[in-house]
Write a protein that holds these residues in place. Structure first.
Motif, PDB file in Angstrom:
ATOM      1  N   ALA A   1     -41.670  -6.791  -9.687  1.00  0.00           N
ATOM      2  CA  ALA A   1     -40.751  -7.478 -10.594  1.00  0.00           C
ATOM      3  C   ALA A   1     -40.509  -6.685 -11.863  1.00  0.00           C
ATOM      4  N   LEU A   2     -41.465  -5.842 -12.233  1.00  0.00           N
ATOM      5  CA  LEU A   2     -41.371  -5.143 -13.514  1.00  0.00           C
ATOM      6  C   LEU A   2     -40.235  -4.129 -13.554  1.00  0.00           C
ATOM      7  N   ASP A   3     -39.813  -3.636 -12.402  1.00  0.00           N
ATOM      8  CA  ASP A   3     -38.666  -2.720 -12.389  1.00  0.00           C
ATOM      9  C   ASP A   3     -37.411  -3.427 -12.886  1.00  0.00           C
ATOM     10  N   SER A   4     -37.199  -4.649 -12.380  1.00  0.00           N
ATOM     11  CA  SER A   4     -36.034  -5.418 -12.835  1.00  0.00           C
ATOM     12  C   SER A   4     -36.187  -5.843 -14.288  1.00  0.00           C
ATOM     13  N   VAL A   5     -37.401  -6.228 -14.674  1.00  0.00           N
ATOM     14  CA  VAL A   5     -37.654  -6.620 -16.059  1.00  0.00           C
ATOM     15  C   VAL A   5     -37.346  -5.459 -16.998  1.00  0.00           C
ATOM     16  N   GLU A   6     -37.740  -4.261 -16.590  1.00  0.00           N
ATOM     17  CA  GLU A   6     -37.475  -3.098 -17.444  1.00  0.00           C
ATOM     18  C   GLU A   6     -35.981  -2.890 -17.641  1.00  0.00           C
ATOM     19  N   ARG A   7     -35.185  -3.087 -16.580  1.00  0.00           N
ATOM     20  CA  ARG A   7     -33.725  -2.969 -16.731  1.00  0.00           C
ATOM     21  C   ARG A   7     -33.196  -4.031 -17.692  1.00  0.00           C
ATOM     22  N   ASN A   8     -33.736  -5.245 -17.590  1.00  0.00           N
ATOM     23  CA  ASN A   8     -33.326  -6.306 -18.514  1.00  0.00           C
ATOM     24  C   ASN A   8     -33.619  -5.913 -19.964  1.00  0.00           C
ATOM     25  N   VAL A   9     -34.808  -5.371 -20.185  1.00  0.00           N
ATOM     26  CA  VAL A   9     -35.227  -5.014 -21.544  1.00  0.00           C
ATOM     27  C   VAL A   9     -34.359  -3.881 -22.090  1.00  0.00           C
ATOM     28  N   ARG A  10     -34.098  -2.887 -21.270  1.00  0.00           N
ATOM     29  CA  ARG A  10     -33.244  -1.780 -21.724  1.00  0.00           C
ATOM     30  C   ARG A  10     -31.845  -2.265 -22.066  1.00  0.00           C
ATOM     31  N   GLN A  11     -31.325  -3.168 -21.256  1.00  0.00           N
ATOM     32  CA  GLN A  11     -29.987  -3.712 -21.532  1.00  0.00           C
ATOM     33  C   GLN A  11     -29.977  -4.484 -22.844  1.00  0.00           C
TER      34      GLN A  11
ATOM     35  N   ASP B   1     -35.443 -14.674 -13.855  1.00  0.00           N
ATOM     36  CA  ASP B   1     -35.091 -14.428 -12.461  1.00  0.00           C
ATOM     37  C   ASP B   1     -35.797 -13.191 -11.930  1.00  0.00           C
ATOM     38  N   SER B   2     -35.911 -12.176 -12.766  1.00  0.00           N
ATOM     39  CA  SER B   2     -36.598 -10.953 -12.334  1.00  0.00           C
ATOM     40  C   SER B   2     -38.044 -11.235 -11.972  1.00  0.00           C
ATOM     41  N   LEU B   3     -38.676 -12.139 -12.701  1.00  0.00           N
ATOM     42  CA  LEU B   3     -40.084 -12.450 -12.463  1.00  0.00           C
ATOM     43  C   LEU B   3     -40.316 -13.276 -11.204  1.00  0.00           C
ATOM     44  N   LYS B   4     -39.262 -13.713 -10.562  1.00  0.00           N
ATOM     45  CA  LYS B   4     -39.427 -14.443  -9.309  1.00  0.00           C
ATOM     46  C   LYS B   4     -39.864 -13.519  -8.172  1.00  0.00           C
ATOM     47  N   VAL B   5     -39.677 -12.216  -8.354  1.00  0.00           N
ATOM     48  CA  VAL B   5     -40.154 -11.243  -7.375  1.00  0.00           C
ATOM     49  C   VAL B   5     -41.667 -11.148  -7.497  1.00  0.00           C
ATOM     50  N   ALA B   6     -42.354 -11.106  -6.368  1.00  0.00           N
ATOM     51  CA  ALA B   6     -43.812 -11.099  -6.374  1.00  0.00           C
ATOM     52  C   ALA B   6     -44.370  -9.772  -6.887  1.00  0.00           C
ATOM     53  N   GLY B   7     -45.527  -9.872  -7.539  1.00  0.00           N
ATOM     54  CA  GLY B   7     -46.289  -8.695  -7.931  1.00  0.00           C
ATOM     55  C   GLY B   7     -45.625  -7.838  -8.983  1.00  0.00           C
ATOM     56  N   VAL B   8     -46.084  -6.589  -9.090  1.00  0.00           N
ATOM     57  CA  VAL B   8     -45.590  -5.685 -10.124  1.00  0.00           C
ATOM     58  C   VAL B   8     -44.200  -5.146  -9.808  1.00  0.00           C
TER      59      VAL B   8
ATOM     60  N   LYS C   1     -47.945  -2.291 -16.929  1.00  0.00           N
ATOM     61  CA  LYS C   1     -47.912  -3.132 -15.725  1.00  0.00           C
ATOM     62  C   LYS C   1     -48.671  -4.450 -15.922  1.00  0.00           C
ATOM     63  N   ASN C   2     -48.546  -4.997 -17.119  1.00  0.00           N
ATOM     64  CA  ASN C   2     -49.204  -6.257 -17.461  1.00  0.00           C
ATOM     65  C   ASN C   2     -48.219  -7.400 -17.225  1.00  0.00           C
ATOM     66  N   ARG C   3     -48.051  -7.760 -15.968  1.00  0.00           N
ATOM     67  CA  ARG C   3     -47.035  -8.738 -15.578  1.00  0.00           C
ATOM     68  C   ARG C   3     -47.236 -10.086 -16.259  1.00  0.00           C
ATOM     69  N   ASP C   4     -48.479 -10.516 -16.414  1.00  0.00           N
ATOM     70  CA  ASP C   4     -48.756 -11.843 -16.961  1.00  0.00           C
ATOM     71  C   ASP C   4     -48.346 -11.988 -18.425  1.00  0.00           C
ATOM     72  N   SER C   5     -48.180 -10.871 -19.118  1.00  0.00           N
ATOM     73  CA  SER C   5     -47.822 -10.932 -20.540  1.00  0.00           C
ATOM     74  C   SER C   5     -46.317 -10.912 -20.770  1.00  0.00           C
ATOM     75  N   VAL C   6     -45.558 -10.740 -19.695  1.00  0.00           N
ATOM     76  CA  VAL C   6     -44.102 -10.622 -19.855  1.00  0.00           C
ATOM     77  C   VAL C   6     -43.485 -11.942 -20.304  1.00  0.00           C
ATOM     78  N   ALA C   7     -43.779 -13.039 -19.608  1.00  0.00           N
ATOM     79  CA  ALA C   7     -43.131 -14.321 -19.915  1.00  0.00           C
ATOM     80  C   ALA C   7     -43.425 -14.809 -21.331  1.00  0.00           C
ATOM     81  N   PRO C   8     -44.691 -14.733 -21.820  1.00  0.00           N
ATOM     82  CA  PRO C   8     -44.928 -15.155 -23.210  1.00  0.00           C
ATOM     83  C   PRO C   8     -44.148 -14.320 -24.219  1.00  0.00           C
ATOM     84  N   LYS C   9     -44.049 -13.014 -23.984  1.00  0.00           N
ATOM     85  CA  LYS C   9     -43.281 -12.158 -24.908  1.00  0.00           C
ATOM     86  C   LYS C   9     -41.792 -12.463 -24.800  1.00  0.00           C
TER      87      LYS C   9
END
Length: 435
Positions: free
Chosen positions: A137-147, A128-135, A192-200
């Protein structure tokens, strides 16, 4: 008006030998029923056949779909549906349905370990975080990862306590890989490598799923005695289905990976694996592909299913539905027939590529070899708002290349179906007895 474009996704199950009310190129299965142009001409035919289908259900489904889009949900009285299955809209639209097949399979495991779920959830929320356009989205992704990292560190001992004793070492290794992978994902975010987030993310969730599977210690219940001698899948298996695609310049062949869930449908999944090992489906054509379902499994000749060569009789299996909260499936009856209108199925028709058994319209225990994969928008037909959940036996999900199911056509050929993992979970394999 948007509502005029919505079809209801209610459907009429068809017996293999009953006349088809549409011009669909198949014998058995289901037809979608509701559109503004064919309701009037379809109604007399439905009534003539004595179907329990009601046009009011269609009206409600359209109204519900509009409600899901606009936030204005119709009152029950406004459409006059005397169907308790839709008497509590809070159950039907309490939240967006889980559509990811991997997530559905993880939540379907017979485990109860809150600590691992608290790691799993924020990792899934990355989608869901990655549905935000551009980089951004990484702010929300980072919160997900920390959690997720915090939940793993705080809950590691509780997670390991839930792993089966014989799999403790494997569980520790998986948690170590998960921990290291979370650190790697944090680095991806910092770069800020957004494209590598989903595979990881996918890799980390595979670790989570493997840990959760290691928590299952043996098969959790006894199959009823009358079905105990059938082929049973006591666990999970993975199959690859390779299909030769005709007349499509964009794709020549495709391999669909399917995870079969014997924890929740041991008889249904076991029957399918047994047929796969007999090479029953190899060389068979896709027999229906209409945008609603893809279906196959009807052999050549007069039979509608598998004829066991050792008995020269059809092999049929019972309707098998596992309800969330139950310890074992219910057999031989739909949830509607049992009056369990609010019950949630463990394997819902939510994911694109949900795999289930086709059966005769009026005989619950008539499934044999015909299978279908559902193609639909689950926001418009969330779990328990369609008439498939609890009426047809789901036993797996397509987990790789599922999007290509929509490209299949009648006449495309199944080159092979092969079990690539979990064959040792099959018991009573009749293919070893009769070829």
């Amino acid at each position: 008006m948007a509502a005029a474009l919505l079809s209801c996704h209610y459907c009429i199950p068809l017996s293999p030998k009953r006349p088809n009310f549409t011009n669909l190129p198949h014998k058995p299965g289901f037809i979608s029923c509701c559109s503004s142009r064919n309701l009037a001409q379809l109604t007399p035919q439905i009534e003539q056949k004595g179907s329990a289908f009601s046009l009011k259900k269609c009206a409600f489904s359209v109204a519900l779909a509009v409600g899901l889009l606009t936030g204005v949900v119709p009152a029950m009285g406004s459409v006059g549906i005397a169907n308790p299955a839709v008497s509590d809209l809070g159950v039907l639209i309490s939240g967006p349905p889980i559509k990811d097949p991997g997530a559905l399979l993880r939540y379907a495991l017979p485990i109860n370990n809150k600590a691992i779920r608290e790691v799993q959830k924020p990792l899934e929320d990355i989608s869901d975080s990655l549905k935000v356009a551009g980089v951004k989205a990484l702010d929300s992704v980072e919160r997900n990862v920390r959690q997720a990292s915090r939940a793993l560190k705080q809950g590691r001992s509780l997670i390991l306590s839930g792993v089966a004793e014989s799999k403790k070492e494997e569980g520790k290794e998986l948690l170590d890989k998960l921990d290291a992978g979370l650190d790697e994902l944090q680095g991806i975010i910092e770069d800020k490598n957004r494209d590598s987030v989903a595979p990881k993310q996918k890799e980390l969730l595979q670790y989570v799923g493997s840990v959760e599977e290691d928590m299952v210690d043996g098969f959790p219940y006894e199959v009823p005695e009358e079905y105990r001698n059938l082929p049973l899948l006591k666990g999970r298996a993975t199959v690859d289905m390779k299909i030769k695609v005709k007349d499509n310049p964009n794709i020549d062949e495709c391999v669909f990976r399917i995870v079969l869930d014997g924890y929740n449908a041991p008889v249904t999944a076991g029957n399918f694996v047994d047929l796969v090992e007999r090479h029953f489906y190899d060389g068979m054509e896709i027999q229906r592909a209409d945008g609603f379902v893809v279906q196959t499994g009807d052999p050549e000749g007069p039979a509608d299913g598998f004829i066991d060569p050792s008995t020269e009789k059809p092999r049929t299996i019972p309707l098998e539905i596992m309800v969330d909260g139950d310890k074992e499936p219910v057999y031989g009856a739909s949830l509607e027939e049992l009056g369990r209108y609010k019950a949630q199925t463990k394997l819902p028709f939510n994911a694109f590529g949900t795999m289930a058994m086709a059966r005769d319209e009026f005989e619950n225990n008539s499934a044999s070899s015909q299978v279908f994969w559902l193609l639909k928008e689950s926001e418009l037909t969330p779990s328990n708002a369609n008439i498939l959940d609890g009426r047809y036996a789901v036993f797996g999900y397509v987990v790789d290349n599922e999007d290509f199911l929509a490209d299949l056509k009648v006449g495309d050929v199944i080159q092979s179906v092969q079990v690539v993992a979990g064959l040792d979970n099959l018991v009573n394999p009749t293919y070893k007895i009769a070829g």
